[in-house]
Design a protein around this motif. Structure first.
Motif, PDB file in Angstrom:
ATOM      1  N   ASN A   2       0.823  -1.201   0.000  1.00 59.52           N
ATOM      2  CA  ASN A   2       0.000   0.000   0.000  1.00 59.52           C
ATOM      3  C   ASN A   2       0.859   1.252   0.000  1.00 59.52           C
ATOM      4  OD1 ASN A   2      -2.298  -1.555   0.033  1.00 59.52           O
ATOM      5  ND2 ASN A   2      -2.626  -1.382   2.226  1.00 59.52           N
ATOM      6  N   TYR A   3       1.970   1.207   0.730  1.00 56.22           N
ATOM      7  CA  TYR A   3       2.868   2.365   0.774  1.00 56.22           C
ATOM      8  C   TYR A   3       3.559   2.567  -0.574  1.00 56.22           C
ATOM      9  CZ  TYR A   3       6.228   5.681   2.730  1.00 56.22           C
ATOM     10  OH  TYR A   3       6.968   6.809   2.991  1.00 56.22           O
ATOM     11  N   PHE A   4       4.044   1.494  -1.176  1.00 55.76           N
ATOM     12  CA  PHE A   4       4.699   1.601  -2.480  1.00 55.76           C
ATOM     13  C   PHE A   4       3.732   2.136  -3.535  1.00 55.76           C
ATOM     14  CE2 PHE A   4       7.843  -2.067  -1.425  1.00 55.76           C
ATOM     15  CZ  PHE A   4       8.544  -1.199  -0.609  1.00 55.76           C
ATOM     16  N   ALA A   5       2.443   1.789  -3.400  1.00 57.16           N
ATOM     17  CA  ALA A   5       1.459   2.227  -4.386  1.00 57.16           C
ATOM     18  C   ALA A   5       1.228   3.727  -4.350  1.00 57.16           C
ATOM     19  CB  ALA A   5       0.141   1.491  -4.160  1.00 57.16           C
ATOM     20  N   THR A   6       1.572   4.383  -3.222  1.00 53.02           N
ATOM     21  CA  THR A   6       1.386   5.828  -3.132  1.00 53.02           C
ATOM     22  C   THR A   6       2.512   6.607  -3.812  1.00 53.02           C
ATOM     23  OG1 THR A   6       2.541   5.955  -0.994  1.00 53.02           O
ATOM     24  CG2 THR A   6       0.163   5.546  -0.950  1.00 53.02           C
ATOM     25  N   ILE A   7       3.610   5.943  -4.129  1.00 49.93           N
ATOM     26  CA  ILE A   7       4.740   6.616  -4.803  1.00 49.93           C
ATOM     27  C   ILE A   7       4.418   6.713  -6.295  1.00 49.93           C
ATOM     28  CG2 ILE A   7       7.210   6.503  -5.293  1.00 49.93           C
ATOM     29  CD1 ILE A   7       7.521   4.872  -2.732  1.00 49.93           C
ATOM     30  N   PRO A   8       4.465   7.903  -6.889  1.00 48.26           N
ATOM     31  CA  PRO A   8       4.111   8.057  -8.310  1.00 48.26           C
ATOM     32  C   PRO A   8       4.939   7.157  -9.215  1.00 48.26           C
ATOM     33  CG  PRO A   8       4.323  10.201  -7.250  1.00 48.26           C
ATOM     34  CD  PRO A   8       4.830   9.192  -6.260  1.00 48.26           C
ATOM     35  N   LYS A   9       4.263   6.457 -10.106  1.00 48.20           N
ATOM     36  CA  LYS A   9       4.957   5.575 -11.032  1.00 48.20           C
ATOM     37  C   LYS A   9       5.804   6.361 -12.032  1.00 48.20           C
ATOM     38  CE  LYS A   9       1.708   1.692 -10.935  1.00 48.20           C
ATOM     39  NZ  LYS A   9       0.835   0.798 -11.743  1.00 48.20           N
ATOM     40  N   GLU A  10       5.440   7.631 -12.245  1.00 47.52           N
ATOM     41  CA  GLU A  10       6.185   8.444 -13.211  1.00 47.52           C
ATOM     42  C   GLU A  10       7.646   8.592 -12.824  1.00 47.52           C
ATOM     43  OE1 GLU A  10       1.947   9.130 -13.580  1.00 47.52           O
ATOM     44  OE2 GLU A  10       3.340   9.240 -11.881  1.00 47.52           O
ATOM     45  N   LEU A  11       7.931   8.645 -11.517  1.00 43.89           N
ATOM     46  CA  LEU A  11       9.325   8.769 -11.076  1.00 43.89           C
ATOM     47  C   LEU A  11      10.125   7.528 -11.469  1.00 43.89           C
ATOM     48  CD1 LEU A  11       8.786  10.256  -7.492  1.00 43.89           C
ATOM     49  CD2 LEU A  11       9.471  11.476  -9.567  1.00 43.89           C
ATOM     50  N   GLU A  12       9.539   6.373 -11.266  1.00 40.96           N
ATOM     51  CA  GLU A  12      10.208   5.125 -11.616  1.00 40.96           C
ATOM     52  C   GLU A  12      10.339   4.984 -13.130  1.00 40.96           C
ATOM     53  OE1 GLU A  12       9.906   0.409 -10.320  1.00 40.96           O
ATOM     54  OE2 GLU A  12       8.263   1.802  -9.939  1.00 40.96           O
ATOM     55  N   GLU A  13       9.303   5.394 -13.872  1.00 38.13           N
ATOM     56  CA  GLU A  13       9.352   5.312 -15.332  1.00 38.13           C
ATOM     57  C   GLU A  13      10.411   6.244 -15.894  1.00 38.13           C
ATOM     58  OE1 GLU A  13       5.390   6.192 -16.411  1.00 38.13           O
ATOM     59  OE2 GLU A  13       4.593   4.212 -15.882  1.00 38.13           O
ATOM     60  N   ALA A  14      10.558   7.425 -15.285  1.00 47.06           N
ATOM     61  CA  ALA A  14      11.587   8.362 -15.739  1.00 47.06           C
ATOM     62  C   ALA A  14      12.983   7.791 -15.524  1.00 47.06           C
ATOM     63  CB  ALA A  14      11.440   9.688 -15.000  1.00 47.06           C
ATOM     64  N   ALA A  15      13.179   7.118 -14.386  1.00 48.64           N
ATOM     65  CA  ALA A  15      14.475   6.501 -14.111  1.00 48.64           C
ATOM     66  C   ALA A  15      14.763   5.385 -15.105  1.00 48.64           C
ATOM     67  CB  ALA A  15      14.507   5.966 -12.683  1.00 48.64           C
ATOM     68  N   GLN A  16      13.723   4.635 -15.496  1.00 49.24           N
ATOM     69  CA  GLN A  16      13.919   3.556 -16.469  1.00 49.24           C
ATOM     70  C   GLN A  16      14.206   4.107 -17.861  1.00 49.24           C
ATOM     71  OE1 GLN A  16      10.600   0.862 -16.208  1.00 49.24           O
ATOM     72  NE2 GLN A  16      10.876   0.494 -14.031  1.00 49.24           N
ATOM     73  N   ILE A  17      13.629   5.252 -18.183  1.00 48.43           N
ATOM     74  CA  ILE A  17      13.922   5.890 -19.476  1.00 48.43           C
ATOM     75  C   ILE A  17      15.379   6.319 -19.533  1.00 48.43           C
ATOM     76  CG2 ILE A  17      13.429   7.921 -20.888  1.00 48.43           C
ATOM     77  CD1 ILE A  17      10.528   7.707 -19.987  1.00 48.43           C
ATOM     78  N   ASP A  18      15.910   6.748 -18.385  1.00 51.81           N
ATOM     79  CA  ASP A  18      17.321   7.171 -18.332  1.00 51.81           C
ATOM     80  C   ASP A  18      18.287   5.998 -18.395  1.00 51.81           C
ATOM     81  OD1 ASP A  18      16.538   9.774 -18.175  1.00 51.81           O
ATOM     82  OD2 ASP A  18      16.614   9.858 -15.980  1.00 51.81           O
ATOM     83  N   GLY A  19      17.775   4.790 -18.518  1.00 52.57           N
ATOM     84  CA  GLY A  19      18.647   3.626 -18.669  1.00 52.57           C
ATOM     85  C   GLY A  19      18.719   2.728 -17.459  1.00 52.57           C
TER      86      GLY A  19
END
Length: 279
Positions: free
Chosen positions: A162-179
């Motif tokens: 539940n706590y992890f679900a509150t963290i915006p997925k966009e932050l993780e997706e941006a990090a994955q775009i950066d490689g």
């Protein structure tokens, strides 16, 4: 109206303090009361003479009761360490999968986690005992800790997911775009912001493992593996009951979890609240 509300709050708080702190205060009074004074017919709540002989016997090296208590505390610490080392990584990986990955049956698994929380331990202890006997796992701290982990995993996984679900997925997706890969993005984005819920889960495991009684009573019968909760209860035998010594041992045994909970109470509360905001 406001005055009556304040009176009601005060009465409710007073009842709460009596029910929570009362047993601890009474146990301390018993621990400093001479053994002969406990059976006196009197209306006094406090003893006329205060003695610390029970604490001296338990804290003096070389005494039989003191050695047994120290062994129990050491066993409890071993179980706590093994439970945290096994439980926290498993809970984190499970929570991450349930909160960030889309797969068939994800919601069903989360609902089943809630159901497992209400299963009483006595419903599974006999099958566990037979399994431990067959595999020769009795009186082993590691395998005892695996039972603890399986008991706490549903709650800690639910809170973390539940706590992890509150963290915006966009932050993780941006990090994955950066490689960054999924693991790298988890370590860089989610893990640094999730220490309150991780500490909260660790505290839940620590407090519950330290106070375990039913499970080790069946699966840890030797002195080398008995935790402090079992050791303290065995100060009372069928032939004699040393009330003062048992009370003093109980006060000593409750200090580690009490101090830990007071020091980390901020993380315990914030983690529990953060893990319960979203389902």
């Amino acid at each position: 109206m406001k005055f009556s509300k304040k009176i009601g709050y005060f009465i409710a708080l007073l009842i709460f303090l009596i029910l929570t702190l009362g047993p601890f205060l009474w146990t301390f009074v018993l621990s400093v009361t001479p053994e002969y004074a406990m059976m006196e017919k009197t209306t006094r709540l406090l003893p006329e003479v205060i003695t610390y002989d029970n604490y001296r016997e338990l804290l003096t090296s070389g005494t039989q009761k003191g050695s047994i208590l120290v062994t129990g505390i050491r066993n409890a610490l071993k179980a706590v360490g093994a439970t945290l080392i096994l439980g926290i990584p498993i809970a984190m990986m499970s929570a991450y999968a349930l909160s960030r990955m889309e797969f068939k049956g994800r919601r069903l698994i989360k609902n089943l986690l809630l159901i497992t929380m209400v299963i009483p331990v006595m419903a599974t202890i006999i099958p566990l005992f037979r399994l431990f006997v067959a595999r020769q796992w009795l009186d082993d701290v590691f395998w005892l800790s695996t039972v603890y982990v399986s008991s706490y995993l549903p709650m800690t996984t639910w809170l973390m997911s539940n706590y992890f679900a509150t963290i915006p997925k966009e932050l993780e997706e941006a990090a994955q775009i950066d490689g960054c890969g999924r693991l790298s993005s988890f370590l860089r984005i989610i893990l640094p912001t999730s220490y309150p819920i991780i500490l909260s889960a660790a505290l839940i495991m620590f407090l519950n493992t330290w106070s375990q009684f039913q499970i080790p009573l069946i699966l840890a019968s030797s002195l080398e593996t008995k935790p402090v909760a079992i050791v303290v209860s065995e100060f009372m035998t069928k032939d004699s009951v040393q009330y003062g010594l048992t009370a003093a041992a109980g006060m000593i045994a409750v200090l580690p979890p009490a101090i830990t909970a007071l020091i980390f109470r901020k993380f315990l509360i914030s983690g529990m609240m953060g893990g319960a905001v979203k389902g």
